[in-house]
Design a protein around this motif. Structure first.
Motif, PDB file in Angstrom:
ATOM      1  N   ARG A 182      29.142  46.071 -57.812  1.00 15.91           N
ATOM      2  CA  ARG A 182      29.240  47.380 -58.464  1.00 15.91           C
ATOM      3  C   ARG A 182      27.889  47.789 -59.045  1.00 15.91           C
ATOM      4  NH1 ARG A 182      34.609  49.059 -60.099  1.00 15.91           N
ATOM      5  NH2 ARG A 182      36.198  47.530 -59.480  1.00 15.91           N
ATOM      6  N   ALA A 183      27.234  46.854 -59.729  1.00 16.54           N
ATOM      7  CA  ALA A 183      25.955  47.161 -60.359  1.00 16.54           C
ATOM      8  C   ALA A 183      24.897  47.531 -59.327  1.00 16.54           C
ATOM      9  CB  ALA A 183      25.488  45.967 -61.191  1.00 16.54           C
ATOM     10  N   ALA A 184      24.991  46.934 -58.145  1.00 18.00           N
ATOM     11  CA  ALA A 184      24.015  47.200 -57.091  1.00 18.00           C
ATOM     12  C   ALA A 184      24.369  48.426 -56.264  1.00 18.00           C
ATOM     13  CB  ALA A 184      23.913  45.975 -56.182  1.00 18.00           C
ATOM     14  N   GLY A 185      25.527  49.023 -56.503  1.00 15.89           N
ATOM     15  CA  GLY A 185      25.953  50.160 -55.706  1.00 15.89           C
ATOM     16  C   GLY A 185      26.297  49.790 -54.280  1.00 15.89           C
ATOM     17  N   SER A 186      26.721  48.542 -54.067  1.00 15.30           N
ATOM     18  CA  SER A 186      27.040  48.068 -52.724  1.00 15.30           C
ATOM     19  C   SER A 186      28.387  48.618 -52.261  1.00 15.30           C
ATOM     20  CB  SER A 186      27.093  46.538 -52.705  1.00 15.30           C
ATOM     21  OG  SER A 186      27.574  46.056 -51.461  1.00 15.30           O
ATOM     22  N   PRO A 187      28.537  48.870 -50.952  1.00 14.60           N
ATOM     23  CA  PRO A 187      29.836  49.297 -50.429  1.00 14.60           C
ATOM     24  C   PRO A 187      30.835  48.146 -50.283  1.00 14.60           C
ATOM     25  CG  PRO A 187      28.284  49.073 -48.630  1.00 14.60           C
ATOM     26  CD  PRO A 187      27.499  48.836 -49.899  1.00 14.60           C
ATOM     27  N   VAL A 188      30.373  46.918 -50.436  1.00 11.21           N
ATOM     28  CA  VAL A 188      31.245  45.752 -50.246  1.00 11.21           C
ATOM     29  C   VAL A 188      32.168  45.598 -51.453  1.00 11.21           C
ATOM     30  CG1 VAL A 188      31.327  43.270 -49.822  1.00 11.21           C
ATOM     31  CG2 VAL A 188      29.432  44.635 -48.892  1.00 11.21           C
TER      32      VAL A 188
END
Length: 293
Positions: A182-188
């Motif tokens: 979430r913090a990295a803005g990842s789609p995973v």
């Protein structure tokens, strides 16, 4: 077994420990829904036999989660991954044993191997379609507490406790991964599931060395456990249900979460503690040499 899995055509799913039990059911249902399923297994002969029982697109690849070299070799051969189901695990009774890298066998296989695998596949997952990672926890994680001064269980070893601790570590990992994604803005999306009390090949094997008494205890387990077809429903829900959010945890709805329909459940207090998550993450990076996020 289930008809409500959304269309999985065009998706590549990696299922660890897919040659039997919960992993086989999960691989079978994902393939039935149209996914191309990679059966990631230690015993490829058993994996090929399992694949012959699955209707759909499959391939079998060797993966020994008790060896970081094997994990790295497997990940190096993966280009496309949309779904990773960290299903494989072991439960043993008896004396303390270690992995090829010197880790206590339960922690090394059930959590550290999957930590390394997930990190090495994260780039491929991020390019995937609706990418998810599903971590298989256990109700046994709820009455355990990690001892960071003895993660490898070298003092007062007890195999059943070591298994529960490995599942606590798995739960901590899945929730901490969600925070970092979430913090990295990842789609995973990182989600968790547990099967309640389910009949698989793990428990009978764990009791075999105790002779007749062990066989009787294993047989008694048939009275209180549910079949693998039902035990796999929480992880299939976590893997495929629309609208699943990162950090959610699914398990059975019945008494003490032992059986029943799929519902959202809660992890233990320590499992959900961000400070514990950060500490375990740092330890796992140091132990495996895999760093991400």
């Amino acid at each position: 077994m289930t008809t409500n899995i959304p269309d999985q055509r065009g998706r590549v799913a990696v299922v660890t420990g897919a040659n039997s039990g919960l992993g086989l059911v999960t691989a079978r249902e994902l393939a039935r829904a149209g996914a191309h399923v990679v059966l990631a297994v230690r015993n490829t002969a058993a994996g090929k036999e399992a694949a012959r029982r699955i209707d759909g697109s499959t391939e079998v690849r060797e993966l020994d989660l008790a060896s970081l070299a094997s994990v790295r070799a497997f990940a190096a051969g993966c280009r496309d991954v949309d779904l990773l189901v960290n299903n494989a695990g072991l439960v043993l009774l008896g004396g303390r044993r270690t992995t090829a890298d010197g880790f206590e066998l339960h922690l090394g296989t059930n959590m550290l191997g999957h930590f390394a695998l997930t990190g090495l596949l994260l780039g491929a997952l991020a390019r995937g379609r609706g990418p998810r990672v599903v971590h298989l926890s256990s109700i046994t994680h709820k009455n355990k507490s990690l001892d960071f001064d003895d993660l490898m269980a070298e003092r007062g070893y007890n195999a059943a406790r070591a298994y529960g601790l490995s599942k606590l570590a798995t739960t901590v990992f899945g929730l901490e991964l969600d925070r970092r994604l979430r913090a990295a803005g990842s789609p995973v999306v990182s989600v968790l599931a547990h099967p309640g009390l389910t009949r698989t090949n793990l428990t009978p094997r764990a009791w075999e060395h105790r002779g007749r008494a062990g066989r009787l205890l294993a047989a008694a387990g048939l009275l209180v456990t549910q079949p693998a077809d039902r035990g796999a429903l929480p992880q299939l829900h976590a893997a495929t249900a629309p609208g699943v959010a990162g950090g959610q945890f699914f398990g059975p709805s019945g008494p003490f979460e032992t059986r029943g329909r799929v519902t959202e459940v809660r992890p233990s207090r320590q499992a959900a503690d961000p400070a514990t998550g950060r500490r375990l993450w740092a330890a796992a990076e140091d132990l495996t040499g895999v760093r991400y996020l």
